[in-house]
Design a protein around this motif. Structure first.
Motif, PDB file in Angstrom:
ATOM      1  N   UNK A 192       5.483  -5.719  -5.217  1.00 58.30           N
ATOM      2  CA  UNK A 192       3.969  -6.288  -4.852  1.00 58.30           C
ATOM      3  C   UNK A 192       3.503  -6.145  -3.523  1.00 58.30           C
ATOM      4  N   UNK A 193       4.526  -6.360  -2.548  1.00 56.81           N
ATOM      5  CA  UNK A 193       3.993  -6.236  -1.331  1.00 56.81           C
ATOM      6  C   UNK A 193       3.993  -4.804  -0.546  1.00 56.81           C
TER       7      UNK A 193
ATOM      8  N   UNK B 285       5.749   9.652   1.415  1.00 60.77           N
ATOM      9  CA  UNK B 285       6.368   9.706   2.509  1.00 60.77           C
ATOM     10  C   UNK B 285       6.077   8.513   3.317  1.00 60.77           C
ATOM     11  N   UNK B 286       4.966   7.898   3.444  1.00 60.86           N
ATOM     12  CA  UNK B 286       4.645   6.717   4.281  1.00 60.86           C
ATOM     13  C   UNK B 286       5.266   5.382   3.597  1.00 60.86           C
ATOM     14  N   UNK B 287       5.086   5.472   2.538  1.00 55.09           N
ATOM     15  CA  UNK B 287       5.996   4.236   1.729  1.00 55.09           C
ATOM     16  C   UNK B 287       7.360   4.137   2.119  1.00 55.09           C
ATOM     17  N   UNK B 288       7.820   5.137   2.110  1.00 54.90           N
ATOM     18  CA  UNK B 288       9.229   5.441   2.193  1.00 54.90           C
ATOM     19  C   UNK B 288       9.940   5.034   3.545  1.00 54.90           C
ATOM     20  N   UNK B 289       8.896   5.517   4.706  1.00 53.10           N
ATOM     21  CA  UNK B 289       9.181   5.199   6.040  1.00 53.10           C
ATOM     22  C   UNK B 289       8.951   3.704   5.969  1.00 53.10           C
ATOM     23  N   UNK B 290       7.845   3.080   5.511  1.00 52.47           N
ATOM     24  CA  UNK B 290       7.750   1.681   5.615  1.00 52.47           C
ATOM     25  C   UNK B 290       9.074   0.658   4.976  1.00 52.47           C
ATOM     26  N   UNK B 291       9.473   1.105   3.913  1.00 57.61           N
ATOM     27  CA  UNK B 291      10.557   0.691   3.198  1.00 57.61           C
ATOM     28  C   UNK B 291      11.782   0.763   3.928  1.00 57.61           C
ATOM     29  N   UNK B 292      11.916   1.750   4.683  1.00 54.75           N
ATOM     30  CA  UNK B 292      13.087   2.191   5.494  1.00 54.75           C
ATOM     31  C   UNK B 292      13.114   1.096   6.599  1.00 54.75           C
ATOM     32  N   UNK B 293      11.863   1.021   7.248  1.00 52.93           N
ATOM     33  CA  UNK B 293      12.006   0.168   8.382  1.00 52.93           C
ATOM     34  C   UNK B 293      11.618  -1.408   8.245  1.00 52.93           C
ATOM     35  N   UNK B 294      10.990  -1.490   7.115  1.00 56.42           N
ATOM     36  CA  UNK B 294      10.882  -3.004   6.777  1.00 56.42           C
ATOM     37  C   UNK B 294      11.110  -3.649   5.561  1.00 56.42           C
ATOM     38  N   UNK B 295      11.759  -2.954   4.738  1.00 53.99           N
ATOM     39  CA  UNK B 295      12.473  -3.693   3.434  1.00 53.99           C
ATOM     40  C   UNK B 295      13.329  -4.755   3.590  1.00 53.99           C
TER      41      UNK B 295
ATOM     42  N   UNK C  43      17.136 -15.672  -6.848  1.00 54.43           N
ATOM     43  CA  UNK C  43      16.254 -15.160  -7.787  1.00 54.43           C
ATOM     44  C   UNK C  43      15.990 -13.573  -7.482  1.00 54.43           C
ATOM     45  N   UNK C  44      17.009 -13.120  -7.496  1.00 56.04           N
ATOM     46  CA  UNK C  44      17.132 -11.592  -7.257  1.00 56.04           C
ATOM     47  C   UNK C  44      15.868 -10.796  -7.944  1.00 56.04           C
ATOM     48  N   UNK C  45      15.771 -10.775  -9.141  1.00 58.16           N
ATOM     49  CA  UNK C  45      14.910 -10.250  -9.889  1.00 58.16           C
ATOM     50  C   UNK C  45      13.505 -10.446  -9.441  1.00 58.16           C
ATOM     51  N   UNK C  46      12.936 -11.673  -9.044  1.00 64.94           N
ATOM     52  CA  UNK C  46      11.791 -12.186  -8.621  1.00 64.94           C
ATOM     53  C   UNK C  46      11.649 -11.521  -7.214  1.00 64.94           C
ATOM     54  N   UNK C  47      12.640 -11.598  -6.319  1.00 61.66           N
ATOM     55  CA  UNK C  47      12.570 -10.948  -5.033  1.00 61.66           C
ATOM     56  C   UNK C  47      12.062  -9.460  -4.930  1.00 61.66           C
ATOM     57  N   UNK C  48      12.789  -8.654  -6.160  1.00 63.76           N
ATOM     58  CA  UNK C  48      12.504  -7.191  -6.276  1.00 63.76           C
ATOM     59  C   UNK C  48      11.027  -7.008  -6.718  1.00 63.76           C
ATOM     60  N   UNK C  49      10.726  -8.023  -7.658  1.00 65.37           N
ATOM     61  CA  UNK C  49       9.325  -7.474  -8.042  1.00 65.37           C
ATOM     62  C   UNK C  49       8.387  -7.868  -6.960  1.00 65.37           C
ATOM     63  N   UNK C  50       8.505  -9.072  -6.275  1.00 70.73           N
ATOM     64  CA  UNK C  50       7.630  -9.360  -5.149  1.00 70.73           C
ATOM     65  C   UNK C  50       7.629  -8.237  -4.048  1.00 70.73           C
TER      66      UNK C  50
ATOM     67  N   UNK D  84      14.318 -10.459   3.423  1.00 71.50           N
ATOM     68  CA  UNK D  84      14.815 -11.724   3.846  1.00 71.50           C
ATOM     69  C   UNK D  84      13.880 -12.887   3.776  1.00 71.50           C
ATOM     70  N   UNK D  85      12.432 -12.592   4.004  1.00 75.50           N
ATOM     71  CA  UNK D  85      11.459 -13.438   3.806  1.00 75.50           C
ATOM     72  C   UNK D  85      11.366 -13.908   2.363  1.00 75.50           C
ATOM     73  N   UNK D  86      11.242 -13.175   1.542  1.00 76.99           N
ATOM     74  CA  UNK D  86      11.388 -13.557   0.001  1.00 76.99           C
ATOM     75  C   UNK D  86      12.875 -14.208  -0.418  1.00 76.99           C
ATOM     76  N   UNK D  87      13.771 -14.009   0.031  1.00 79.88           N
ATOM     77  CA  UNK D  87      15.074 -14.617  -0.193  1.00 79.88           C
ATOM     78  C   UNK D  87      15.016 -16.139   0.064  1.00 79.88           C
ATOM     79  N   UNK D  88      14.288 -16.447   1.472  1.00 79.98           N
ATOM     80  CA  UNK D  88      14.174 -17.661   1.982  1.00 79.98           C
ATOM     81  C   UNK D  88      13.290 -18.573   0.918  1.00 79.98           C
ATOM     82  N   UNK D  89      12.465 -17.861   0.418  1.00 77.47           N
ATOM     83  CA  UNK D  89      11.447 -18.740  -0.462  1.00 77.47           C
ATOM     84  C   UNK D  89      12.040 -18.616  -1.856  1.00 77.47           C
TER      85      UNK D  89
END
Length: 184
Positions: A53-54, A19-29, A43-50, A34-39
């Motif tokens: 990890x986050x 539940x906590x991770x679901x909330x975190x992902x809802x609020x911050x995914x 590379x969507x697959x790498x963004x999703x894997x990162x 966005x941070x990962x896409x700028x870096x």
């Protein structure tokens, strides 16, 4: 209703990780993506894997974040940025992606520290800055926004943003030196 209470999210993760991770992902995914896409542009697959990890790192660090009252948003931005840069460097070593000039300068500005302790310390120091300095630093060095983008987003002049960045960098250098990091 959007849950933005950082200690609440950390506490929720500790009580019920799913539940906590679901909330975190809802609020911050979107922010983390966005941070990962700028870096890692294109590379969507790498963004999703990162991203995975986050959020695993968030789960692993929930107790520390709660106990230290660390702002989850700032912590996630720093963690996403560091995770993205690590992936970028790994891809660069395999020569899968070219180094952009802006990212090359950002990477060059990082102090050499194979243990990651200096990067963690910088992230912690940025996380406890007062606003608007914290927002300016997060936008510039973690979201990789230009001075003009930051000024527009925060309703400031570009000169004011640059002055705050300069003073903040000097303050960080002093704090890093006090922490034993002489390369800063």
């Amino acid at each position: 209703m959007k849950n933005t209470c950082a200690p609440c999210i950390a506490q929720a993760i500790l009580q019920d990780a799913e539940t906590g991770l679901r909330w975190a992902m809802r609020d911050y995914a979107p922010l983390v993506r966005g941070v990962l896409r700028r870096i890692l542009p294109g590379r969507e697959r790498d963004v999703e894997e990162c991203m995975a990890d986050v959020f695993v790192a968030l789960w692993r660090n929930a107790r520390h974040l709660r106990d230290t009252d660390t702002p989850v948003r700032a912590w996630l931005i720093v963690t996403a940025r560091n995770t993205g840069i690590n992936r970028y460097r790994a891809l660069q070593r395999r020569q899968e992606i070219p180094l952009t000039e802006e990212l090359a300068q950002t990477l060059a500005d990082l102090p050499p520290d194979p243990t990651g302790d200096a990067a963690d310390l910088v992230g912690a120091l940025v996380a406890v800055m007062d606003t608007p300095d914290r927002d300016i630093f997060l936008r510039k060095y973690y979201l990789l926004q230009s001075g003009r983008e930051i000024a527009e987003a925060l309703g400031m002049s570009v000169a004011s943003v640059n002055t705050r960045l300069s003073r903040g960098r000097e303050r960080l250098r002093r704090q890093l030196k006090e922490g034993g990091y002489s390369h800063a």
